[in-house]
Design a protein around this motif. Structure first.
Motif, mmCIF file in Angstrom:
data_model
loop_
_atom_site.group_PDB
_atom_site.id
_atom_site.type_symbol
_atom_site.label_atom_id
_atom_site.label_comp_id
_atom_site.label_asym_id
_atom_site.label_seq_id
_atom_site.Cartn_x
_atom_site.Cartn_y
_atom_site.Cartn_z
ATOM 1 N N PRO A 93 -48.867 42.689 -32.014
ATOM 2 C CA PRO A 93 -48.397 42.773 -33.399
ATOM 3 C C PRO A 93 -47.001 43.394 -33.448
ATOM 4 N N GLU A 94 -46.258 43.095 -34.487
ATOM 5 C CA GLU A 94 -44.862 43.522 -34.557
ATOM 6 C C GLU A 94 -44.710 45.034 -34.455
ATOM 7 N N GLU A 95 -45.600 45.806 -35.096
ATOM 8 C CA GLU A 95 -45.464 47.255 -35.061
ATOM 9 C C GLU A 95 -45.718 47.806 -33.653
ATOM 10 N N VAL A 96 -46.616 47.154 -32.914
ATOM 11 C CA VAL A 96 -46.867 47.574 -31.532
ATOM 12 C C VAL A 96 -45.657 47.242 -30.660
ATOM 13 N N TYR A 97 -45.092 46.072 -30.876
ATOM 14 C CA TYR A 97 -43.899 45.678 -30.111
ATOM 15 C C TYR A 97 -42.741 46.649 -30.348
ATOM 16 N N GLN A 98 -42.501 46.998 -31.616
ATOM 17 C CA GLN A 98 -41.394 47.897 -31.928
ATOM 18 C C GLN A 98 -41.586 49.269 -31.285
ATOM 19 N N ALA A 99 -42.840 49.702 -31.170
ATOM 20 C CA ALA A 99 -43.123 51.022 -30.613
ATOM 21 C C ALA A 99 -43.089 51.041 -29.090
ATOM 22 N N THR A 100 -43.231 49.879 -28.456
ATOM 23 C CA THR A 100 -43.360 49.850 -26.992
ATOM 24 C C THR A 100 -42.270 49.056 -26.284
ATOM 25 N N LYS A 101 -41.352 48.430 -27.009
ATOM 26 C CA LYS A 101 -40.391 47.536 -26.385
ATOM 27 C C LYS A 101 -39.459 48.232 -25.398
ATOM 28 N N ASP A 102 -39.239 49.553 -25.578
ATOM 29 C CA ASP A 102 -38.361 50.285 -24.667
ATOM 30 C C ASP A 102 -39.103 50.812 -23.440
#
Length: 213
Positions: A93-102
């Motif tokens: 999900p987008e919120e998970v991606y934003q939190a883990t992309k780095d």
């Protein structure tokens, strides 16, 4: 017999965000189309697509029974000539991606892949610098110690050396932790190391089966 088609026997459901070109590539390489509830693979390229959002909010996904995969997995596997590592193409999900992309590499996100490579280079350089610094310090300490020994000469008798060796051996033996393992369990040291190529867990394939408790 798979006739050289890497997705032979595999079924997939595709989000509306996936192009027909990718679907055709899937079918040309042995893959089959399937309804969502019976598909082995669920492909989407957009975590904001309506049908994908519905999957993310479903009970099956929240219970970790489903995983959404980016369709780049298909093209990369075809280019490689065999199935590549599946979970590197997971689409969260987008919120998970934003939190883990780095912190996590998503193969479909080229920016994430580039950041990981740059971080690996930086980590490698830092490790080399630390190793060189430790080597220089150890070399300097050994040189000073050698000079001191040359000035002072031998300082231990044979009996003292024997006593030192005995004490060291006793300390090493006392540091050994006994392996007390229940009969119905095995010790980690007894588990054979994995050799050869690791294969993905696919129920019904590669000798893998799933049983209900």
């Amino acid at each position: 017999m798979n006739n050289g088609k890497i997705f032979n026997g595999d079924t997939a459901w595709f989000s509306s965000s996936v192009s027909q070109k990718v679907k055709n590539l899937w079918k040309r390489n042995g893959g089959q189309m399937s309804p969502l509830d019976s598909a082995m693979f669920i492909f989407s390229r957009d975590f904001t697509a309506l049908d994908t959002l519905q999957i993310f909010s479903s009970e099956a996904y929240l219970d970790e029974h489903l995983a959404v995969i980016h369709p780049m997995y298909i093209s990369d596997s075809v280019t490689k000539g065999s199935k590549t590592v599946l979970m590197q193409y997971k689409l969260p999900p987008e919120e998970v991606y934003q939190a883990t992309k780095d912190k996590q590499v998503y193969k479909w996100d080229r920016n994430s892949d580039l950041k990981n490579e740059q971080q690996q280079v930086r980590t490698g350089r830092q490790t080399c610098r630390r190793a060189k610094l430790c080597l220089d310090e150890n070399t300097g300490n050994e040189s000073e110690g050698a000079k001191t020994r040359r000035r002072q000469g031998p300082s231990y008798t044979d009996s003292e050396n024997d006593s030192s060796v005995t004490m060291t051996t006793e300390r090493q033996q006392s540091a050994v932790v006994p392996r007390e393992v229940p009969e119905d369990m095995c010790h980690i040291d007894d588990i054979p190391k994995i050799t050869g190529v690791l294969e993905e867990f696919i129920p019904g394939k590669n000798g893998c089966e799933v049983f209900k408790k």
